[in-house]
Scaffold this motif. Sequence first.
Motif, short mmCIF file in Angstrom:
data_model
loop_
_atom_site.label_atom_id
_atom_site.label_comp_id
_atom_site.label_asym_id
_atom_site.label_seq_id
_atom_site.Cartn_x
_atom_site.Cartn_y
_atom_site.Cartn_z
N GLY A 24 0.81 -1.26 -0.15
CA GLY A 24 0.03 0.19 0.03
C GLY A 24 0.63 1.31 -0.08
N SER A 25 2.34 1.33 0.04
CA SER A 25 2.86 2.21 -0.07
C SER A 25 2.95 2.95 -1.39
CB SER A 25 4.28 2.02 0.53
OG SER A 25 4.95 1.08 -0.35
N VAL A 26 2.39 2.56 -2.42
CA VAL A 26 2.72 3.10 -3.71
C VAL A 26 1.22 3.67 -3.99
CG1 VAL A 26 3.43 2.98 -6.19
CG2 VAL A 26 4.71 1.66 -4.45
N ARG A 27 1.19 5.12 -4.53
CA ARG A 27 -0.22 5.19 -4.52
C ARG A 27 -0.56 4.86 -6.24
NH1 ARG A 27 -2.41 9.83 -1.34
NH2 ARG A 27 -4.40 9.14 -2.45
N LEU A 28 -1.89 4.61 -6.36
CA LEU A 28 -2.64 4.39 -7.67
C LEU A 28 -3.13 5.54 -8.15
CD1 LEU A 28 -2.95 2.51 -10.00
CD2 LEU A 28 -4.96 1.69 -8.35
N LEU A 29 -2.50 6.00 -9.48
CA LEU A 29 -3.29 7.19 -10.25
C LEU A 29 -4.09 6.54 -11.37
CD1 LEU A 29 -2.22 10.76 -10.95
CD2 LEU A 29 -2.78 9.22 -12.88
N LEU A 30 -5.17 6.57 -11.58
CA LEU A 30 -6.00 6.45 -12.66
C LEU A 30 -5.78 7.50 -13.70
CD1 LEU A 30 -9.00 4.77 -11.11
CD2 LEU A 30 -7.06 3.96 -11.65
N ALA A 31 -5.12 7.14 -15.03
CA ALA A 31 -5.12 7.83 -15.87
C ALA A 31 -6.34 7.74 -16.92
CB ALA A 31 -3.82 7.63 -16.79
N THR A 32 -7.28 8.71 -16.79
CA THR A 32 -8.73 8.84 -17.53
C THR A 32 -8.68 9.37 -18.52
OG1 THR A 32 -9.07 10.73 -16.05
CG2 THR A 32 -9.50 8.49 -15.04
N LYS A 33 -7.70 9.69 -19.43
CA LYS A 33 -7.87 10.22 -20.63
C LYS A 33 -8.97 9.51 -21.62
CE LYS A 33 -3.44 8.71 -22.53
NZ LYS A 33 -2.57 8.60 -21.38
N THR A 34 -9.73 10.17 -22.19
CA THR A 34 -10.76 9.48 -23.01
C THR A 34 -11.84 8.62 -22.31
OG1 THR A 34 -9.99 7.24 -23.82
CG2 THR A 34 -8.97 9.30 -25.03
N VAL A 35 -11.60 8.33 -21.05
CA VAL A 35 -12.61 7.54 -20.37
C VAL A 35 -13.84 8.57 -19.84
CG1 VAL A 35 -12.81 6.00 -18.60
CG2 VAL A 35 -10.73 6.17 -19.73
N PRO A 36 -14.95 7.86 -20.07
CA PRO A 36 -16.25 8.97 -19.70
C PRO A 36 -16.26 9.04 -18.17
CG PRO A 36 -16.82 7.21 -21.39
CD PRO A 36 -15.41 6.87 -21.00
N ALA A 37 -16.76 10.03 -17.91
CA ALA A 37 -16.74 10.40 -16.23
C ALA A 37 -17.69 9.27 -15.69
CB ALA A 37 -17.46 11.67 -16.15
N GLU A 38 -18.47 8.75 -16.10
CA GLU A 38 -19.47 7.75 -15.27
C GLU A 38 -18.57 6.67 -14.92
OE1 GLU A 38 -21.78 8.21 -13.56
OE2 GLU A 38 -21.61 10.30 -14.10
N LEU A 39 -17.90 6.02 -16.13
CA LEU A 39 -16.68 5.13 -15.84
C LEU A 39 -15.69 5.34 -14.79
CD1 LEU A 39 -16.74 2.15 -17.19
CD2 LEU A 39 -15.18 3.06 -18.99
N VAL A 40 -15.14 6.64 -14.87
CA VAL A 40 -14.23 6.80 -14.00
C VAL A 40 -14.79 6.70 -12.49
CG1 VAL A 40 -12.73 8.67 -12.95
CG2 VAL A 40 -12.96 8.52 -15.43
N ARG A 41 -16.10 7.29 -12.41
CA ARG A 41 -16.70 7.14 -11.07
C ARG A 41 -16.97 5.80 -10.51
NH1 ARG A 41 -20.30 10.14 -8.04
NH2 ARG A 41 -20.28 11.82 -9.41
N ALA A 42 -17.46 4.99 -11.63
CA ALA A 42 -17.46 3.40 -11.15
C ALA A 42 -16.16 2.93 -10.53
CB ALA A 42 -18.10 2.65 -12.33
N ALA A 43 -15.13 3.29 -11.43
CA ALA A 43 -13.96 2.79 -10.70
C ALA A 43 -13.38 3.13 -9.48
CB ALA A 43 -12.69 3.01 -11.83
N VAL A 44 -13.48 4.58 -9.19
CA VAL A 44 -13.34 5.01 -7.86
C VAL A 44 -14.11 4.63 -6.85
CG1 VAL A 44 -13.20 7.15 -6.69
CG2 VAL A 44 -12.41 7.26 -9.03
N GLU A 45 -15.28 4.45 -7.14
CA GLU A 45 -16.48 3.87 -6.16
C GLU A 45 -15.90 2.48 -5.66
OE1 GLU A 45 -19.97 4.78 -7.60
OE2 GLU A 45 -20.03 6.69 -6.68
N ALA A 46 -15.67 1.61 -6.93
CA ALA A 46 -15.42 0.26 -6.57
C ALA A 46 -14.14 0.12 -5.86
CB ALA A 46 -15.18 -0.60 -8.00
N ASP A 47 -13.17 1.07 -6.07
CA ASP A 47 -12.03 0.86 -5.52
C ASP A 47 -12.02 1.32 -3.98
OD1 ASP A 47 -8.83 0.35 -5.69
OD2 ASP A 47 -8.87 2.54 -5.15
N SER A 48 -12.76 2.25 -3.95
CA SER A 48 -12.72 2.76 -2.44
C SER A 48 -13.54 1.93 -1.51
CB SER A 48 -13.29 4.17 -2.40
OG SER A 48 -14.41 4.48 -3.30
#
Length: 240
Positions: A24-48
């Motif tokens: 857990g010491s390395v942060r994960l940044l999701l590079a979201t270019k071209t990804v629709p906001a709703e899909l980004v939201r789903a990813a963030v919610e699943a991960d949290s």
Amino acid sequence: MTARLRQVRARLREAESAAGRDAGSVRLLLATKTVPAELVRAAVEADSADVRAGGPGEPVLLGENRVQELVAKAPVLVDLGSELHLIGPLQSNKVNHALRWATCVESVDSLELARRLSERCVGTDRELDVLVQVNVSGEPTKRGAVPEEAFELATAVAALPALRLRGLMTIGANSTDPDVVRAGYALLRSLRDDLVGSGVPGTAGATGLSMGMSGDLELAVAEGATVVRIGTAVFGSRTL
Ligand SMILES: *Cc1c(COP(=O)(O)O)cnc(C)c1O
């Protein structure tokens, strides 16, 4: 997508463990270019949900390449509370737009840009985290300070009011030879070590290393990455 995200978290854990680093010491940044906001939201919610359920690691960071896309997607994602990083080129006429949403600009590659960011932040009474982008591979298509000039640029950035220099960022060599890619990451790490060890005011907190993408995160973690930026491995390949 959730399955792929979990696979990436698992790869990250394995890479941390192989490198003798804490889970857990390395942060994960999701590079979201071209990804629709709703899909980004789903990813963030699943991960949290996974992180809350006890998975190691901190919540994901989000990274956009284009200011236009940041401005379009940020308003519908801001309630998630994720940090939003700009990881692509920033033209001076877009600084205000970027500053509206970005919590960190990882792609500072000139003193001119840094000065403009600093002035804007002073004017609006805020501070901004920044990374200095370095072109470790020397590939002409890549942006970033040349390694020989990275120290000078970074110390100048560190001296500006309102900017907090958090470290260095690079896009790894476009090579199938892992030794070549890894050597670039090792170079970024040694530039970071020189910077943090320099005693120059404003550099003590510049410990971050944003490096590693879908194809090579293991090499970056082995060389000390503190943030890896992942797109394809989570969202699939881009068509644009
Ligand atoms: C697209 C992008 C990434 C992610 O690359 P993938 O290979 O899709 O994981 C990371 N950093 C930057 C600056 C990018 O533009």
